[in-house]
Write an enzyme that holds these catalytic residues in place. Structure first.
Site, PDB file in Angstrom:
ATOM      1  N   GLU A 102      12.143   2.337  14.352  1.00 36.87           N
ATOM      2  CA  GLU A 102      11.314   3.465  13.883  1.00 36.87           C
ATOM      3  C   GLU A 102      10.045   3.494  14.711  1.00 36.87           C
ATOM      4  O   GLU A 102       9.844   2.669  15.603  1.00 36.87           O
ATOM      5  CB  GLU A 102      11.004   3.307  12.387  1.00 36.87           C
ATOM      6  CG  GLU A 102      10.286   2.019  12.050  1.00 36.87           C
ATOM      7  CD  GLU A 102      10.131   1.763  10.556  1.00 36.87           C
ATOM      8  OE1 GLU A 102      10.007   2.717   9.776  1.00 36.87           O
ATOM      9  OE2 GLU A 102      10.109   0.571  10.180  1.00 36.87           O
ATOM     10  N   TYR A 119       0.833  -1.197   0.000  1.00 35.64           N
ATOM     11  CA  TYR A 119       0.000   0.000   0.000  1.00 35.64           C
ATOM     12  C   TYR A 119       0.865   1.245   0.000  1.00 35.64           C
ATOM     13  O   TYR A 119       2.083   1.184   0.201  1.00 35.64           O
ATOM     14  CB  TYR A 119      -0.955  -0.002   1.199  1.00 35.64           C
ATOM     15  CG  TYR A 119      -0.310   0.291   2.536  1.00 35.64           C
ATOM     16  CD1 TYR A 119       0.483  -0.649   3.181  1.00 35.64           C
ATOM     17  CD2 TYR A 119      -0.501   1.529   3.161  1.00 35.64           C
ATOM     18  CE1 TYR A 119       1.066  -0.368   4.411  1.00 35.64           C
ATOM     19  CE2 TYR A 119       0.073   1.812   4.397  1.00 35.64           C
ATOM     20  CZ  TYR A 119       0.855   0.857   5.013  1.00 35.64           C
ATOM     21  OH  TYR A 119       1.441   1.137   6.218  1.00 35.64           O
ATOM     22  N   LYS A 147       6.462  -2.244   1.877  1.00 37.03           N
ATOM     23  CA  LYS A 147       5.322  -1.630   2.577  1.00 37.03           C
ATOM     24  C   LYS A 147       4.088  -2.523   2.431  1.00 37.03           C
ATOM     25  O   LYS A 147       3.172  -2.244   1.655  1.00 37.03           O
ATOM     26  CB  LYS A 147       5.074  -0.222   2.018  1.00 37.03           C
ATOM     27  CG  LYS A 147       4.197   0.643   2.914  1.00 37.03           C
ATOM     28  CD  LYS A 147       4.262   2.088   2.449  1.00 37.03           C
ATOM     29  CE  LYS A 147       3.230   2.973   3.113  1.00 37.03           C
ATOM     30  NZ  LYS A 147       3.307   3.031   4.566  1.00 37.03           N
ATOM     31  N   ARG A 175      -7.066 -20.749  -2.220  1.00 40.07           N
ATOM     32  CA  ARG A 175      -6.089 -20.564  -1.159  1.00 40.07           C
ATOM     33  C   ARG A 175      -4.920 -21.529  -1.307  1.00 40.07           C
ATOM     34  O   ARG A 175      -5.107 -22.749  -1.290  1.00 40.07           O
ATOM     35  CB  ARG A 175      -6.736 -20.743   0.220  1.00 40.07           C
ATOM     36  CG  ARG A 175      -5.792 -20.399   1.348  1.00 40.07           C
ATOM     37  CD  ARG A 175      -6.463 -20.463   2.713  1.00 40.07           C
ATOM     38  NE  ARG A 175      -5.513 -20.097   3.755  1.00 40.07           N
ATOM     39  CZ  ARG A 175      -4.586 -20.910   4.256  1.00 40.07           C
ATOM     40  NH1 ARG A 175      -4.499 -22.158   3.836  1.00 40.07           N
ATOM     41  NH2 ARG A 175      -3.750 -20.482   5.184  1.00 40.07           N
ATOM     42  N   ARG A 191       8.129   4.112  -4.722  1.00 40.12           N
ATOM     43  CA  ARG A 191       8.254   3.111  -3.647  1.00 40.12           C
ATOM     44  C   ARG A 191       7.246   1.977  -3.857  1.00 40.12           C
ATOM     45  O   ARG A 191       7.540   0.818  -3.562  1.00 40.12           O
ATOM     46  CB  ARG A 191       8.056   3.762  -2.279  1.00 40.12           C
ATOM     47  CG  ARG A 191       8.260   2.776  -1.126  1.00 40.12           C
ATOM     48  CD  ARG A 191       8.227   3.446   0.228  1.00 40.12           C
ATOM     49  NE  ARG A 191       6.929   4.038   0.502  1.00 40.12           N
ATOM     50  CZ  ARG A 191       6.654   4.808   1.546  1.00 40.12           C
ATOM     51  NH1 ARG A 191       7.604   5.082   2.432  1.00 40.12           N
ATOM     52  NH2 ARG A 191       5.460   5.319   1.725  1.00 40.12           N
TER      53      ARG A 191
HETATM   54  N1  PMP Z   1       7.770   3.772   8.976  1.00 37.81           N
HETATM   55  C1  PMP Z   1       6.637   3.050   9.031  1.00 37.81           C
HETATM   56  C2  PMP Z   1       6.665   1.742   9.715  1.00 37.81           C
HETATM   57  C3  PMP Z   1       5.457   3.545   8.452  1.00 37.81           C
HETATM   58  O1  PMP Z   1       4.326   2.809   8.502  1.00 37.81           O
HETATM   59  C4  PMP Z   1       5.467   4.816   7.836  1.00 37.81           C
HETATM   60  C5  PMP Z   1       4.218   5.408   7.240  1.00 37.81           C
HETATM   61  N2  PMP Z   1       3.572   4.577   6.377  1.00 37.81           N
HETATM   62  C6  PMP Z   1       6.669   5.533   7.806  1.00 37.81           C
HETATM   63  C7  PMP Z   1       7.800   4.977   8.379  1.00 37.81           C
HETATM   64  C8  PMP Z   1       6.750   6.888   7.152  1.00 37.81           C
HETATM   65  O2  PMP Z   1       6.775   6.770   5.763  1.00 37.81           O
HETATM   66  P1  PMP Z   1       6.214   7.943   4.822  1.00 37.81           P
HETATM   67  O3  PMP Z   1       6.977   9.172   5.187  1.00 37.81           O
HETATM   68  O4  PMP Z   1       6.486   7.475   3.463  1.00 37.81           O
HETATM   69  O5  PMP Z   1       4.756   8.065   5.157  1.00 37.81           O
END
Ligand code: PMP
Length: 283
Positions: free
Chosen positions: A179, A33, A147, A100, A52
């Site tokens: 993070e 996403y 992502k 599945r 991305r």
């Molecule tokens: N790290 C994680 C785990 C996230 O989910 C996000 C936001 N989706 C970010 C960092 C920040 O990424 P962005 O600046 O592209 O929104």
């Protein structure tokens, strides 16, 4: 009033939109996403988000459901139909519906879903107060640079924060902050150096991170991309987060320990202001 959403080539009222029970996004979290912010009806940093998206898709050997220009025109169509001035456009691609089976299906058609959400991003009251965070073990999988929609671990981290009375969680692996649960994490040292973890498989390569670090660099601020410990965070002069839906938000406490004097720090405020100025200039 009901929103208009987009599913596989069609616009529909949110109550009417349907996805197969065999969709692999639903069964395997087999999907990726992107969240792009919208300011004054314009998408922010959308090219980078789409870049991305392609990287996530290619890491999972998934086909793009549409060209970038098709995707962007759907995003703008939703912005228009939902009269979105400020908020986000969410975009999800899954491998599609198939019987599945753990193996990737040969012939599934990717599912493309998009919707909008209103959000006050620029006049976010948290920018004035800063947010509180708690640290918690990072229990996510080892490819956080992709992502994916597999967001249960960050969802659990956010609930840990909520139950502790905090706004968000910073995740910790082997003593180092990776993070935030849905954002990138930064501290500022006593010497005024901005420290944030370097890119790798351990964190999402934030689009806002990329834009804000560029602005910081152009402003002659010092940046170190390296892991930092929980102890360093606890004794930092400033801390902040970045994400597409938060832009830059100061952190005012970590594990109930005030950061600096417990108020938004000057570097975080400066970077937020610089980013907002850059975004408004584009929109
Ligand atoms: N790290 C994680 C785990 C996230 O989910 C996000 C936001 N989706 C970010 C960092 C920040 O990424 P962005 O600046 O592209 O929104």
């Amino acid at each position: 009033m009901s929103r208009t959403v987009y599913v596989n080539g069609a616009y529909a009222a949110e109550e009417e939109a349907k996805i197969s029970v065999f969709d692999r996004g639903f069964l395997f979290a087999d999907g990726v996403y992107e969240v792009s912010s919208v300011i004054r009806g314009r998408l922010v940093d959308n090219r980078s988000h789409l870049r991305r998206l392609h990287r996530s898709l290619s890491e999972l050997e998934m086909n793009a459901p549409a060209s970038d220009s098709e995707i962007e025109s759907i995003q703008y169509e939703l912005i228009a139909r939902n009269e979105l001035d400020e908020g986000i456009v969410y975009l999800q691609v899954t491998r599609g519906a198939a019987d599945r089976d753990f193996n990737y299906p040969e012939d599934a058609r990717p599912t493309l879903v998009m919707f909008t959400q209103k959000k006050q991003i620029i006049d976010n009251p948290l920018a004035q107060t800063g947010i509180t965070v708690v640290t918690t073990p990072d229990i996510r999988w080892a490819r956080r640079d992709i992502k994916t929609v597999g967001l249960l671990a960050p969802s659990m981290a956010k609930m840990i924060a909520k139950r502790a009375g905090a706004d968000d969680a910073w995740m910790v692996e082997q003593g180092f902050i990776t993070e935030g649960s849905s954002n990138n994490a930064y501290i500022v040292t006593d010497g005024g150096v901005i420290v944030t973890r370097q890119l790798g498989h351990e964190i999402l390569h934030g689009i806002t991170r990329q834009a804000v670090l560029k602005l910081a660099d152009e402003t002659q601020l010092h940046i170190e991309e390296r892991p930092f410990t929980v102890a360093e965070a606890h004794s930092a002069k400033e801390a902040f987060i970045t994400s597409a839906s938060a832009f830059v938000l100061p952190v005012r406490s970590i594990d109930s320990i005030p950061v600096g004097d417990g108020r938004p720090g000057p570097i975080a405020q400066q970077l937020r202001a610089l980013y907002i100025t850059a975004v408004l200039a584009e929109s």
